[in-house]
Design an enzyme around this catalytic site. Structure first.
Site, PDB file in Angstrom:
ATOM      1  N   CYS A 165     -65.836   0.292 -80.473  1.00  0.00           N
ATOM      2  CA  CYS A 165     -66.879   0.991 -79.868  1.00  0.00           C
ATOM      3  C   CYS A 165     -67.858   0.416 -78.870  1.00  0.00           C
ATOM      4  CB  CYS A 165     -68.141   1.449 -81.101  1.00  0.00           C
ATOM      5  SG  CYS A 165     -69.218   2.552 -80.592  1.00  0.00           S
ATOM      6  N   LEU A 166     -67.944   1.239 -77.787  1.00  0.00           N
ATOM      7  CA  LEU A 166     -68.651   0.392 -76.776  1.00  0.00           C
ATOM      8  C   LEU A 166     -70.339   0.222 -77.021  1.00  0.00           C
ATOM      9  CD1 LEU A 166     -67.466   2.858 -73.642  1.00  0.00           C
ATOM     10  CD2 LEU A 166     -66.776   0.449 -74.290  1.00  0.00           C
ATOM     11  N   GLN A 191     -74.937   7.356 -76.682  1.00  0.00           N
ATOM     12  CA  GLN A 191     -74.823   5.797 -76.316  1.00  0.00           C
ATOM     13  C   GLN A 191     -75.399   5.350 -75.054  1.00  0.00           C
ATOM     14  OE1 GLN A 191     -70.160   6.384 -77.031  1.00  0.00           O
ATOM     15  NE2 GLN A 191     -70.813   4.270 -77.850  1.00  0.00           N
ATOM     16  N   GLY A 195     -63.679   6.534 -74.688  1.00  0.00           N
ATOM     17  CA  GLY A 195     -64.713   7.513 -75.228  1.00  0.00           C
ATOM     18  C   GLY A 195     -66.035   7.101 -74.978  1.00  0.00           C
ATOM     19  N   HIS A 205     -70.726  10.168 -83.286  1.00  0.00           N
ATOM     20  CA  HIS A 205     -71.954   9.661 -82.360  1.00  0.00           C
ATOM     21  C   HIS A 205     -72.981  10.856 -82.310  1.00  0.00           C
ATOM     22  CE1 HIS A 205     -71.158   5.690 -81.169  1.00  0.00           C
ATOM     23  NE2 HIS A 205     -69.915   5.993 -80.786  1.00  0.00           N
ATOM     24  N   HIS A 219     -64.507  10.159 -83.582  1.00  0.00           N
ATOM     25  CA  HIS A 219     -65.198   9.025 -83.502  1.00  0.00           C
ATOM     26  C   HIS A 219     -66.655   9.437 -82.540  1.00  0.00           C
ATOM     27  CE1 HIS A 219     -65.989   4.626 -82.722  1.00  0.00           C
ATOM     28  NE2 HIS A 219     -66.594   5.332 -81.420  1.00  0.00           N
ATOM     29  N   GLU A 220     -66.316  10.243 -81.472  1.00  0.00           N
ATOM     30  CA  GLU A 220     -67.042  10.541 -80.514  1.00  0.00           C
ATOM     31  C   GLU A 220     -68.004  11.758 -81.049  1.00  0.00           C
ATOM     32  OE1 GLU A 220     -68.069   8.641 -77.968  1.00  0.00           O
ATOM     33  OE2 GLU A 220     -65.984   7.580 -78.178  1.00  0.00           O
TER      34      GLU A 220
END
Length: 172
Positions: free
Chosen positions: A94-95, A50, A45, A140, A136-137
């Site tokens: 997380c990226l 991000q 994701g 963000h 989660h996304e």
């Protein structure tokens, strides 16, 4: 095009995003870039903030098994319209917070409404890893990170590690 992923701590990761009001070719291209960036990372994701774009846009694909057909999803203005009382705990990463993981408990199932890449409204019930990922996304887009669910000490420890990593990367 692969985009650079912002690393925590970065103030843009803590800001709420603006809704997408008009579907443009530029936004469609951005969604394609985000999918390419997510797959390259590799991740399941990615949210627009991000990569430093403050719009309510996420992409995800939780198909991880070899040989299974990928299922890339592009969601403009996603919103959770219902959540189950049942909870699930997953080890999240997380990226924007590489190599840091922690258990986060969230609703096990969620109903989500969004606008797809063609401008059509969609709704779907997500379960298991898909439910965790979409929540989660969407977090963000509201300026919230998975570490915000952790106890202060653990959150501070991860933030310190990330600050050190960013210093090391800046030095080359």
């Amino acid at each position: 095009m692969i985009r650079n992923i912002l690393l925590h701590p970065d103030p843009r990761l803590k800001k709420p995003c603006a809704p997408v009001t008009d579907m443009t070719n530029e936004l469609r291209s951005l969604a394609d870039d985000m999918l390419a960036t997510m797959y390259d990372a590799p991740g399941i994701g990615l949210a627009a903030p991000q990569i430093g774009v403050m719009h309510r846009l996420i992409v995800m694909d939780c198909v991880k098994e070899e040989g299974e057909t990928p299922r890339p999803l592009v969601m403009f203005n996603p919103e959770i319209i219902a959540a189950s009382d049942a909870l699930n705990t997953y080890e999240e990463g997380c990226l924007s917070i590489p190599e840091q993981f922690a258990d986060v408990t969230r609703p096990a199932d969620v109903d989500v409404r969004w606008i797809d890449i063609d401008g059509n409204e969609q709704t779907e019930t997500f379960t298991k890893l898909w439910a965790t990922c979409v929540q989660h996304e969407i977090d963000h887009l509201d300026g919230k990170l998975f570490i915000d669910y952790l106890k202060p000490m653990k959150r501070q420890m991860i933030t310190r590690k990330m600050t050190k990593l960013k210093r090391e990367l800046a030095r080359g």
